[in-house]
Design an enzyme around this catalytic site. Structure first.
Site, PDB file in Angstrom:
ATOM      1  NE  ARG A  16      -3.301  -0.142   2.997  1.00 48.05           N
ATOM      2  CZ  ARG A  16      -3.715   0.090   4.251  1.00 48.05           C
ATOM      3  NH1 ARG A  16      -3.417  -0.754   5.229  1.00 48.05           N
ATOM      4  NH2 ARG A  16      -4.414   1.181   4.529  1.00 48.05           N
ATOM      5  CB  SER A  18      -0.310   4.428   4.092  1.00 48.66           C
ATOM      6  OG  SER A  18       0.248   3.234   4.631  1.00 48.66           O
ATOM      7  CE  LYS A  92      -3.411  -3.151  12.590  1.00 48.29           C
ATOM      8  NZ  LYS A  92      -4.387  -2.498  11.715  1.00 48.29           N
ATOM      9  CG  ASP A  93      -4.584  -4.578   7.429  1.00 46.87           C
ATOM     10  OD1 ASP A  93      -5.403  -4.301   8.331  1.00 46.87           O
ATOM     11  OD2 ASP A  93      -3.692  -3.791   7.061  1.00 46.87           O
ATOM     12  CB  THR A 136     -11.278   3.428  17.643  1.00 46.54           C
ATOM     13  OG1 THR A 136     -10.816   2.175  17.098  1.00 46.54           O
ATOM     14  CG2 THR A 136     -12.655   3.200  18.258  1.00 46.54           C
ATOM     15  CB  SER A 138     -10.866  -1.156  15.739  1.00 43.74           C
ATOM     16  OG  SER A 138     -10.996  -2.350  16.462  1.00 43.74           O
ATOM     17  CG  LEU A 139     -17.044  -2.805  14.663  1.00 47.71           C
ATOM     18  CD1 LEU A 139     -17.980  -3.863  14.095  1.00 47.71           C
ATOM     19  CD2 LEU A 139     -17.830  -1.571  15.092  1.00 47.71           C
ATOM     20  NE  ARG A 140      -8.752  -5.354  17.970  1.00 46.34           N
ATOM     21  CZ  ARG A 140      -7.971  -4.482  18.609  1.00 46.34           C
ATOM     22  NH1 ARG A 140      -7.830  -4.557  19.919  1.00 46.34           N
ATOM     23  NH2 ARG A 140      -7.322  -3.547  17.938  1.00 46.34           N
ATOM     24  NE  ARG A 141      -7.119  -0.485  17.969  1.00 49.40           N
ATOM     25  CZ  ARG A 141      -6.485  -0.203  16.850  1.00 49.40           C
ATOM     26  NH1 ARG A 141      -7.022   0.638  15.977  1.00 49.40           N
ATOM     27  NH2 ARG A 141      -5.302  -0.741  16.583  1.00 49.40           N
ATOM     28  NE  ARG A 158     -11.263   3.429   7.495  1.00 47.10           N
ATOM     29  CZ  ARG A 158     -11.647   3.077   6.251  1.00 47.10           C
ATOM     30  NH1 ARG A 158     -12.932   3.055   5.953  1.00 47.10           N
ATOM     31  NH2 ARG A 158     -10.749   2.727   5.350  1.00 47.10           N
ATOM     32  N   GLY A 159      -8.555   6.688   8.042  1.00 47.28           N
ATOM     33  CA  GLY A 159      -7.424   7.359   7.423  1.00 47.28           C
ATOM     34  C   GLY A 159      -6.117   6.782   7.893  1.00 47.28           C
ATOM     35  CG  ASN A 160      -2.957   6.745   5.295  1.00 46.51           C
ATOM     36  OD1 ASN A 160      -3.453   5.628   5.168  1.00 46.51           O
ATOM     37  ND2 ASN A 160      -2.668   7.525   4.266  1.00 46.51           N
ATOM     38  NE  ARG A 164      -6.341   5.764  11.500  1.00 48.01           N
ATOM     39  CZ  ARG A 164      -6.310   4.454  11.701  1.00 48.01           C
ATOM     40  NH1 ARG A 164      -6.961   3.929  12.710  1.00 48.01           N
ATOM     41  NH2 ARG A 164      -5.616   3.666  10.907  1.00 48.01           N
ATOM     42  CB  CYS A 251     -14.840  -6.066   9.281  1.00 45.18           C
ATOM     43  SG  CYS A 251     -13.256  -6.268   8.458  1.00 45.18           S
TER      44      CYS A 251
END
Length: 322
Positions: A16, A18, A92-93, A136, A138-141, A158-160, A164, A251
């Site tokens: 990617r 980024s 993790k992706d 965040t 992330s739903l996990r967070r 969202r974003g890099n 963020r 996700c």
């Protein structure tokens, strides 16, 4: 088909675009160059930047974009098309199942798997004011933050990493939560206000680890990547990914797992792992958590998934998994 220039193979590395992706890809290439020098291997390396669906869609939360592999599919297609020879992913992706013909050739030594908090005034999670706005994607967070601090106002961001961090100031957040590994790889550790320990936030599966993906038939690249692989890191990631696979997690549901290697005085004994996993709901109203030990990473991941399913995770996955 391999690229050859002046009799030397050019290994094209997909990533990617980024700043973090390019930084960690550059770090992997530096390690590969050092391995080539020490093993008398004559390869050159080039970087190919690739835009993924997850990079293009920034105005929707990850859970609503849908599907797995938002940050890898276009890169995997470039592998199939022979445009690149290997790809550097944040582990993790990566979805649990890789497409037929592609393999994960190496997991380099893992760095810090923890989540961390960056706050406007350097405050820790406990010090944030009542009703603080925390960002965040992330739903996990979100699940675990709400469990620890039900008063928090959790909003998607969202974003890099750099964008963020800018939004922390421009969009009125009191704090944002990011993976510590990304900040450490960028050399931005001084921005971290506090680390979230596992009793507060169990990391994402594979967080802090990189996965180096390549074509299954490319023996030259596979032999090179075998030199890069860190066996201990690979064991812990295998356990976590086995847990993810057994839950068929994507996700839409908060899922996290973290494995550690336990110390042993018996050098001949098989390595013992301790694996902690969670399944919950984004609002924190349900958070199932369990820890098991074992010496087979795949079996341990399945056993932990079964234990959480017995506690109610299966109903959550069926009703809310989408």
């Amino acid at each position: 088909m391999a690229y050859i220039r002046d009799g030397r193979r050019i290994i094209v590395v997909g990533t990617r675009q980024s700043a973090l992706a390019l930084t960690q890809t550059g770090q992997v290439i530096d390690q590969l160059k050092a391995l080539c020098a020490s093993h008398n291997l004559d390869y050159e390396f080039e970087i190919r930047k690739i835009v993924t669906k997850g990079d293009r869609i920034l105005d929707v939360t990850l859970s609503k974009v849908g599907g797995k592999g938002l940050f890898v599919k276009e890169i995997e297609q470039a592998l199939f098309d022979g445009e690149i020879d290997l790809a550097v992913h944040s582990m993790k992706d990566m979805p649990y199942e890789l497409p037929e013909g592609l393999v994960n050739g190496a997991i380099p030594k893992r760095v810090d798997p923890r989540d961390c908090l960056i706050s406007r005034d350097g405050m820790s999670l406990e010090q944030l004011p009542q009703g603080a706005k925390v960002g965040t994607s992330s739903l996990r967070r979100a699940c675990q933050l709400k469990r620890a601090r039900p008063d928090l106002q959790i909003e998607s961001i969202r974003g890099n990493i750099d964008s963020r961090i800018r939004k922390l100031e421009t969009e009125g957040f009191h704090a944002i939560v990011l993976a510590a590994a990304g900040l450490q790889r960028m050399g931005w550790e001084e921005k971290i206000s506090s680390y979230l320990q596992e009793d507060v936030s169990v990391p994402a599966v594979g967080q802090g680890a990189l996965g180096i993906e390549c074509r299954a038939e490319d023996t030259q690249v596979l032999e090179l990547l075998a030199l890069l692989n860190d066996n201990d890191s690979a064991l812990t990631v295998r356990a976590e990914r086995s847990f993810l696979g057994a839950l068929n997690g994507g996700c839409q549901i908060p899922i996290g797992a973290h494995a550690i290697l336990l110390q042993s005085n018996d050098e001949k004994a098989s390595k013992q792992l301790e694996l902690t996993g969670i399944v919950g709901l984004p609002d924190g109203s349900i958070l199932l958590k369990e820890t098991l030990q074992g010496n087979n990473p795949e079996e341990l991941g399945i056993a932990l998934a079964d234990a959480l399913k017995a506690q109610g995770a299966e109903r959550i996955l069926i009703e809310f998994g989408g």
